[in-house]
Design an enzyme around this catalytic site. Structure first.
Site, PDB file in Angstrom:
ATOM      1  CE  LYS A  49      -3.856  -2.466   1.986  1.00  0.00           C
ATOM      2  NZ  LYS A  49      -4.017  -3.011   3.746  1.00  0.00           N
ATOM      3  CD  GLN A  93      -2.914  -4.827   6.310  1.00  0.00           C
ATOM      4  OE1 GLN A  93      -2.968  -3.870   5.898  1.00  0.00           O
ATOM      5  NE2 GLN A  93      -3.956  -5.765   6.065  1.00  0.00           N
ATOM      6  CG  ASP A 116      -9.959  -0.654   4.692  1.00  0.00           C
ATOM      7  OD1 ASP A 116      -9.475  -0.812   3.624  1.00  0.00           O
ATOM      8  OD2 ASP A 116      -9.356  -0.530   5.764  1.00  0.00           O
TER       9      ASP A 116
END
Ligand code: NAP
Length: 282
Positions: A49, A93, A116
């Site tokens: 990422k 994460q 997200d």
């Protein structure tokens, strides 16, 4: 012979667009990536990422906490990031180590920085079709279909898998695009009887060779979201690719299908958040 839905190539064109937009608008998008503990898979995801961000002119900052840092410390980091105007996206994460409540942590992220789209506010907004962000994986599937001119309207779309991060939002996004949607899961009897009705079949389970040629209608579009390892440790999806490929009209490979699209969508969400922040200040 089917047409390969080349997620790797499409993701590159999306990344190009993001890079150009960052350059031309002078926006300075910032993504905070929070990682807790030493999960090797999480480390790989976080590094990729950060690399994607660097390639597109998006600043990324990593916040690495030890597994024993504790939930309070993690929530304090998130709170600090929520209040930083130069940070437009916050990504924690997952999975978190034992002892952390993932729900509590996700709900602590400011919804307008939740790139997200896991915060309940964003989940709810997807339900009513008025959203700021879409979760990256199902959004990546939609972008891939769009790129190849595959319109879900009026089609029977079957989504296999009902997780909160893939299956359910995928079904909702297809519904918003006027598809007739069926969701299957582990308690669905005679899965093949349903998947054979699909014009567009999305497999998001995590079981090698779950979807075989006899479960696919000739000419169907087959999208394989899963990322599994076969008995030789090779990356593969849920779909028996060699068997299904001759039956389908379009099909995603694994790797090189949905995975790169997921990564590209995170960049789009971060850019969108940076733009929205400017609009708010204007
Ligand atoms: P998950 O939370 O484990 O959900 C799996 C779903 O599959 C569940 O809804 C489960 O049903 C269903 N299922 C299990 N066995 C089944 C069966 N025999 N027949 C029909 N349905 C069955 O997984 P996830 O997070 O959604 O991820 C799914 C897959 O996508 C995994 O391989 C994951 O690695 C991959 N993934 C890929 C990306 C990407 O970027 N490409 C991103 C995210 C995830 P129940 O609800 O009844 O248990």
């Amino acid at each position: 012979m089917s047409i390969i839905l080349d997620g790797k190539a499409v993701a590159e064109t999306i990344k190009d667009t993001v890079r150009k937009e960052v350059e031309t608008t002078g926006l300075n998008p910032g993504l905070a990536v929070v990682i807790v503990g030493e999960n090797p898979a999480s480390r790989i995801y976080v590094n990729s990422k950060k690399k994607d961000c660097a390639e597109c002119g998006i600043r990324s900052e990593e916040f690495a906490l030890t597994a024993d840092a504790g939930e309070e410390k993690l929530l304090a980091v998130i709170n600090e990031l929520n209040n930083r105007p130069d940070i437009h996206g916050i990504l924690v994460q997952l999975p978190l180590p034992k002892g952390y409540s993932e729900q509590k942590v996700i709900q602590a992220i400011a919804p307008e920085k939740d790139v997200d789209a896991f915060h309940l506010m964003n989940v709810g907004r997807i339900m009513v079709g008025d959203y700021a962000f879409l979760p990256c994986t199902p959004a990546g599937v939609m972008a891939l279909l769009d790129h190849y001119g595959i319109d879900p309207q009026g089609k029977h779309c079957v989504v296999v898998g009902r997780s909160d991060i893939v299956g359910k939002p995928q079904a909702m996004m297809l519904l918003h695009r006027h598809a007739t949607v069926t969701i299957c899961h582990s308690r669905t009897p005679d899965l093949g009887a349903i998947t054979r009705q699909a014009d567009i079949l999305v497999a998001a389970v995590g079981k090698v060779n779950l979807i075989t040629a006899d479960m696919v209608k000739p000419g169907a579009v087959v999208v394989d979201v899963a990322m599994n390892r076969d008995e030789n440790g090779k990356l593969c999806g849920d779909v028996d690719f060699p068997g299904v490929e001759p039956v389908a009209s379009y099909i995603t490979p694994v790797p090189g299908g949905v995975g790169p699209m997921t990564r590209a969508m995170l960049l789009c969400n971060t850019l969108a958040s940076a733009k929205a922040a400017i609009d708010l200040r204007a």
